[in-house]
Design an enzyme around this catalytic site. Structure first.
Site, PDB file in Angstrom:
ATOM      1  N   ARG A   1       0.847  -1.190   0.000  1.00  0.00           N
ATOM      2  CA  ARG A   1       0.000   0.000   0.000  1.00  0.00           C
ATOM      3  C   ARG A   1       0.888   1.247   0.000  1.00  0.00           C
ATOM      4  NH1 ARG A   1      -1.866  -3.599   3.973  1.00  0.00           N
ATOM      5  NH2 ARG A   1      -3.949  -4.447   3.598  1.00  0.00           N
TER       6      ARG A   1
ATOM      7  N   LYS B   1      -1.626  -2.712   8.105  1.00  0.00           N
ATOM      8  CA  LYS B   1      -2.800  -2.342   8.875  1.00  0.00           C
ATOM      9  C   LYS B   1      -2.773  -3.012  10.248  1.00  0.00           C
ATOM     10  CE  LYS B   1      -6.160  -1.317   5.233  1.00  0.00           C
ATOM     11  NZ  LYS B   1      -7.491  -1.661   4.665  1.00  0.00           N
TER      12      LYS B   1
ATOM     13  N   HIS C   1      -3.711   1.701  -5.943  1.00  0.00           N
ATOM     14  CA  HIS C   1      -4.460   0.489  -5.601  1.00  0.00           C
ATOM     15  C   HIS C   1      -4.533  -0.459  -6.795  1.00  0.00           C
ATOM     16  CE1 HIS C   1      -6.612  -1.479  -2.452  1.00  0.00           C
ATOM     17  NE2 HIS C   1      -7.680  -1.691  -3.195  1.00  0.00           N
TER      18      HIS C   1
ATOM     19  N   ARG D   1      -1.396  -2.373  -6.933  1.00  0.00           N
ATOM     20  CA  ARG D   1      -1.472  -3.461  -5.942  1.00  0.00           C
ATOM     21  C   ARG D   1      -2.263  -4.639  -6.522  1.00  0.00           C
ATOM     22  NH1 ARG D   1      -1.256  -4.592  -0.357  1.00  0.00           N
ATOM     23  NH2 ARG D   1      -3.180  -5.290   0.626  1.00  0.00           N
TER      24      ARG D   1
ATOM     25  N   HIS E   1      -3.097  -9.333   3.860  1.00  0.00           N
ATOM     26  CA  HIS E   1      -4.533  -9.504   4.089  1.00  0.00           C
ATOM     27  C   HIS E   1      -4.753 -10.371   5.326  1.00  0.00           C
ATOM     28  CE1 HIS E   1      -5.585  -8.788  -0.432  1.00  0.00           C
ATOM     29  NE2 HIS E   1      -5.513  -7.669   0.242  1.00  0.00           N
TER      30      HIS E   1
ATOM     31  N   TYR F   1      -8.716 -11.991  -6.441  1.00  0.00           N
ATOM     32  CA  TYR F   1      -7.736 -12.007  -7.526  1.00  0.00           C
ATOM     33  C   TYR F   1      -7.829 -13.268  -8.359  1.00  0.00           C
ATOM     34  CZ  TYR F   1      -5.924  -8.084  -4.928  1.00  0.00           C
ATOM     35  OH  TYR F   1      -5.821  -6.882  -4.288  1.00  0.00           O
TER      36      TYR F   1
END
Length: 292
Positions: free
Chosen positions: A146, A170, A238, A241, A264, A273
């Site tokens: 990110r 995150k 994004h 990514r 994730h 994906y």
């Protein structure tokens, strides 16, 4: 507006940020949704399942998207669970809310050739900035990280001998991501040839702006947008990514490996994906097969 619930929302926001380690974007989303709820539910006595359903129903009537309704539901459930632990509520009222299903749109991705053109198209005419921008583009595509993770990198987080970077994602979760020779070479050129003349004294950041301080995410987005012109479409970080993840899967990478690389928390997030790859496979089939 100062009510019982509003005061609790501010406490919940602090808890989410400082204790639960939620990102600033997540905390802002929680706070915005809950302050809107507080106009309808000013006290915990008003905090009932019917009131919450009425709040969500009004949002649907107002034309809010399913994604917005799902986010509001998540905000209410997180707050309700916290309020029970704090003694504000006797029961977790929002736990019975049903999260609306969100229509998931397949993300745009670049083709392999387009991605190669993109990373080689840093737009700055200034040599130091060109080297910096090229290194940032190469790292974004190589790792799928990110923008906030890229700008958060310090020089010490990158091991060019091993070709790995230590990334803080995150929820303050740390992970190690590898990157290939093209990114290694680009980052090395930036560090050796240009960064010493741009970085301020004692500045730890890997990438810096014109003032010698840690580069701002908005500036990185502008660099990506300018480089994306060569692809003939509007490109965002994004989408880079998404592109990195898709190319990894198309190259044979295991889904769980991609999940780990992207940071994730849920494999379900990564599974989109596989749908992207399937769609692209169908496109290739239609173009190549005589009976398509």
């Amino acid at each position: 507006m100062s009510t019982q619930v509003v005061e609790a929302i501010e406490d919940f926001a602090d808890h989410s940020r400082l204790v639960a380690g939620r990102s600033e974007a997540t905390v802002r989303g929680y706070r915005s949704d809950l302050l809107d709820l507080a106009t309808r539910v000013p006290t915990f006595a008003d905090f009932t399942l019917n009131a919450l359903r009425g709040w969500l129903g009004q949002a649907a009537t107002d034309g809010k998207s399913r994604a917005t309704l799902a986010r509001r539901t998540a905000s209410a459930r997180a707050f309700s669970s916290w309020a029970v632990r704090q003694g504000h509520l006797d029961s977790d009222v929002a736990a019975r809310l049903v999260t609306p299903k969100v229509n998931r749109h397949l993300p745009e991705v670049l083709g392999t050739k387009q991605a190669g053109e993109f990373v080689g198209n840093a737009a700055s005419a200034d040599e130091p900035e060109f080297l910096r921008d090229t290194a940032m583009l190469e790292l974004l595509y190589a790792t799928g990280m990110r923008v906030s993770e890229l700008t958060g990198l310090d020089v010490k987080d990158v091991d060019l001998k091993r070709g790995v970077a230590r990334v803080l994602g995150k929820g303050n979760k740390e992970r190690t991501v590898p990157f290939g020779n093209a990114a290694v070479d680009a980052v090395r050129q930036w560090i050796d040839q240009a960064r010493p003349g741009m970085a301020g004294a004692d500045e730890p950041a890997l990438f810096v702006g014109v003032r010698g301080k840690r580069i701002d995410p908005r500036q990185v987005r502008r660099v990506v947008e300018k480089a994306g012109v060569v692809t003939g479409q509007s490109v965002t970080p994004h989408e880079i990514r998404h592109t990195a993840a898709t190319h990894l899967l198309e190259g044979g990478a295991d889904l769980r490996i991609v999940q780990e690389l992207l940071g994730h928390s849920s494999l379900q997030t990564t599974q989109i994906y596989t749908h992207v790859s399937a769609e692209r496979l169908k496109d290739v089939f239609k173009q190549a097969h005589p009976r398509a």
